[in-house]
Write a protein that holds these residues in place. Structure first.
Motif, PDB file in Angstrom:
ATOM      1  N   LEU A 261       7.482 -13.214 -35.301  1.00 41.87           N
ATOM      2  CA  LEU A 261       6.950 -12.703 -34.031  1.00 41.87           C
ATOM      3  C   LEU A 261       5.532 -12.186 -34.241  1.00 41.87           C
ATOM      4  O   LEU A 261       4.654 -12.373 -33.390  1.00 41.87           O
ATOM      5  CB  LEU A 261       7.846 -11.572 -33.499  1.00 41.87           C
ATOM      6  CG  LEU A 261       9.247 -11.987 -33.057  1.00 41.87           C
ATOM      7  CD1 LEU A 261      10.132 -10.766 -32.848  1.00 41.87           C
ATOM      8  CD2 LEU A 261       9.186 -12.806 -31.776  1.00 41.87           C
ATOM      9  N   CYS A 262       5.303 -11.535 -35.387  1.00 40.68           N
ATOM     10  CA  CYS A 262       3.957 -11.026 -35.692  1.00 40.68           C
ATOM     11  C   CYS A 262       2.982 -12.202 -35.783  1.00 40.68           C
ATOM     12  O   CYS A 262       1.859 -12.133 -35.274  1.00 40.68           O
ATOM     13  CB  CYS A 262       3.957 -10.256 -37.014  1.00 40.68           C
ATOM     14  SG  CYS A 262       4.969  -8.773 -36.975  1.00 40.68           S
ATOM     15  N   GLN A 263       3.424 -13.274 -36.412  1.00 36.67           N
ATOM     16  CA  GLN A 263       2.543 -14.443 -36.552  1.00 36.67           C
ATOM     17  C   GLN A 263       2.264 -15.087 -35.195  1.00 36.67           C
ATOM     18  O   GLN A 263       1.150 -15.525 -34.914  1.00 36.67           O
ATOM     19  CB  GLN A 263       3.177 -15.462 -37.505  1.00 36.67           C
ATOM     20  CG  GLN A 263       3.117 -15.004 -38.954  1.00 36.67           C
ATOM     21  CD  GLN A 263       4.083 -15.755 -39.864  1.00 36.67           C
ATOM     22  OE1 GLN A 263       4.856 -16.603 -39.410  1.00 36.67           O
ATOM     23  NE2 GLN A 263       4.055 -15.434 -41.139  1.00 36.67           N
ATOM     24  N   ALA A 264       3.288 -15.101 -34.345  1.00 37.45           N
ATOM     25  CA  ALA A 264       3.127 -15.756 -33.042  1.00 37.45           C
ATOM     26  C   ALA A 264       2.093 -15.036 -32.177  1.00 37.45           C
ATOM     27  O   ALA A 264       1.445 -15.648 -31.345  1.00 37.45           O
ATOM     28  CB  ALA A 264       4.470 -15.815 -32.325  1.00 37.45           C
ATOM     29  N   ARG A 265       1.931 -13.732 -32.377  1.00 39.87           N
ATOM     30  CA  ARG A 265       0.874 -13.034 -31.621  1.00 39.87           C
ATOM     31  C   ARG A 265      -0.358 -12.788 -32.522  1.00 39.87           C
ATOM     32  O   ARG A 265      -1.196 -11.943 -32.218  1.00 39.87           O
ATOM     33  CB  ARG A 265       1.393 -11.762 -30.941  1.00 39.87           C
ATOM     34  CG  ARG A 265       1.996 -10.715 -31.845  1.00 39.87           C
ATOM     35  CD  ARG A 265       0.957  -9.764 -32.346  1.00 39.87           C
ATOM     36  NE  ARG A 265       1.580  -8.575 -32.905  1.00 39.87           N
ATOM     37  CZ  ARG A 265       1.649  -8.341 -34.208  1.00 39.87           C
ATOM     38  NH1 ARG A 265       1.185  -9.208 -35.093  1.00 39.87           N
ATOM     39  NH2 ARG A 265       2.202  -7.219 -34.649  1.00 39.87           N
TER      40      ARG A 265
END
Ligand SMILES: Cc1ncc(COP(=O)(O)O)c(C=O)c1O
Length: 396
Positions: A261-265
């Motif tokens: 999720l961190c990578q996706a944002r």
């Protein structure tokens, strides 16, 4: 065109929904003391801006998806002072405590799963869970018990095969309640017996009054794999606009998954992370000063409230909020009336209706939350306006 049922099901923030009314009366020249929102008036420590000014880079680059190493280390050191040891990969930097909780809900729950939350609770928990179709199941707590948790059997009754976690803020928003050690041990027992995650929202940690310690859930042994602490610079360091928070957990499987999720944002704002690292490095004396300031405000507010006929409230022990039962039928109606119809020398106050902090329909209708985020003089004035406003409202 049709919008999703998910977005329709989400609630408008009860803290912010009356803001347009306040804006309008302010445009017409009325001064409004904002006790409706947890926006402290305390200056953000200057180390925040200094660290940003000294940041030496010609390009504001993307930060790491996990977060800036200097901030991760500063948060690890912050916990280490209390004997709570996190590895580097146990900390994920987020856009405030808000994103931390949203990410936890997404990572732990499937749509339709449930999270137990003591009510009244921070109303945006509805948003953080609603966006991923997760249901909050309230554990009702009562003013007469100081908003402490009910007995274990009352909580266990609420657990279903869909229950995945228990989420709470400690110190509590909106109640100002500090969990006792026996309550923390009970949460541990329930979580172990029913295989639940514990999400301990500690954004107000350090703000515990009357000599109370205000322990982190991280001090409780034996729950390493199921505990997630969510953190933020918003309140403790009066840096709400920096939007810096964190997920802290020893569960490597969980943090590894949340990294997606961190990578996706992509990342959290680079400069604000640099400033936040300096905040976490402030000495304990800074937090103690802030705590003492809020305790002084608490004292002013509580003393004033006790003198207002028909107002009922418990003395809050931490954070900077108090839930009060008002001598009115409908607190929201009173709050709107205070904005639109009432003033003393061109001044009025704005409170937050408390029903939005409850998930159980019908609770909190005659209650409001007061955020004592203004200085002592302003709080005294605001309490005077509240007292006179209540008299005038009930004589209409
Ligand atoms: C209990 C609680 N948790 C989380 C948050 C969100 O904080 P942040 O500004 O870090 O997103 C707030 C903000 O008021 C809060 O009161």
């Amino acid at each position: 065109m049709k919008l999703s049922s998910r977005i329709h099901a989400m609630q408008e923030s009860p803290v912010r929904k009356l803001v347009p009314i306040a804006q309008k009366v302010k445009q017409n020249g009325k001064k409004v003391y904002h006790l409706n929102i947890g926006q402290p008036d305390i200056e953000t420590p200057s180390v925040f801006m200094e660290a940003i000014k000294n940041y030496d880079s010609r390009v504001i680059k993307y930060s790491f998806s996990q977060g800036e190493p200097v901030l991760i280390d500063a948060i690890r050191d912050y916990f280490k002072k209390d004997g709570i040891i996190f590895d580097k990969d146990d900390i994920l930097i987020t856009n405030g405590g808000s994103e931390a909780i949203s990410f936890c809900a997404i990572a732990i729950c499937d749509p339709g799963d449930e999270i137990l939350v003591p009510e009244p609770f921070y109303t945006n928990y509805n948003g953080f869970t609603g966006e991923s179709n997760v249901n909050i199941v309230p554990i009702t707590t009562k003013a007469k018990d100081g908003f402490h948790l009910p007995k274990k059997e009352e909580i266990v009754k609420l657990i279903t095969p869909r229950t995945k976690a228990i989420l709470f803020s400690n110190p509590g928003n909106p109640t100002g309640t500090i969990l006792r050690l026996d309550e923390m041990e009970m949460i541990k027992e329930i979580a172990i017996e029913h295989d639940l995650f514990i999400i301990s929202d500690e954004v107000y940690r350090g703000m515990a009054f009357d000599g109370l310690e205000g322990l982190s859930m991280g001090s409780i042994k034996g729950i390493d794999d199921r505990l997630i602490i969510t953190e933020s610079v918003s309140k403790r360091y009066s840096a709400c606009g920096a939007r810096i928070g964190a997920i802290c957990s020893h569960n490597k499987g969980l943090t590894k998954e949340i990294m997606k999720l961190c990578q996706a944002r992509l990342c959290v704002a680079t400069l604000e992370q640099i400033g936040a690292a300096a905040l976490y490095q402030l000495p304990q004396s800074y937090t103690n000063e802030i705590r003492d300031e809020y305790q002084a405000r608490r004292d002013v507010v509580y003393e004033a409230l006790q003198k207002i006929p028909g107002v009922v409230c418990e003395q809050p022990k931490g954070a900077f909020y108090v839930v009060v039962k008002l001598p009115v039928e409908n607190a929201e109606d009173f709050i709107i009336w205070m904005l639109e119809e009432f003033e003393i020398d061109g001044e009025t106050i704005m409170l937050a209706p408390a029903d939005g902090f409850y998930a159980t329909p019908g609770l909190g209708i005659d209650e409001a939350r007061i955020a004592y985020v203004l200085n002592v003089e302003d709080m005294k004035r605001a309490m005077y306006i509240l007292e006179k406003g209540l008299i005038a409202y009930n004589q209409r």
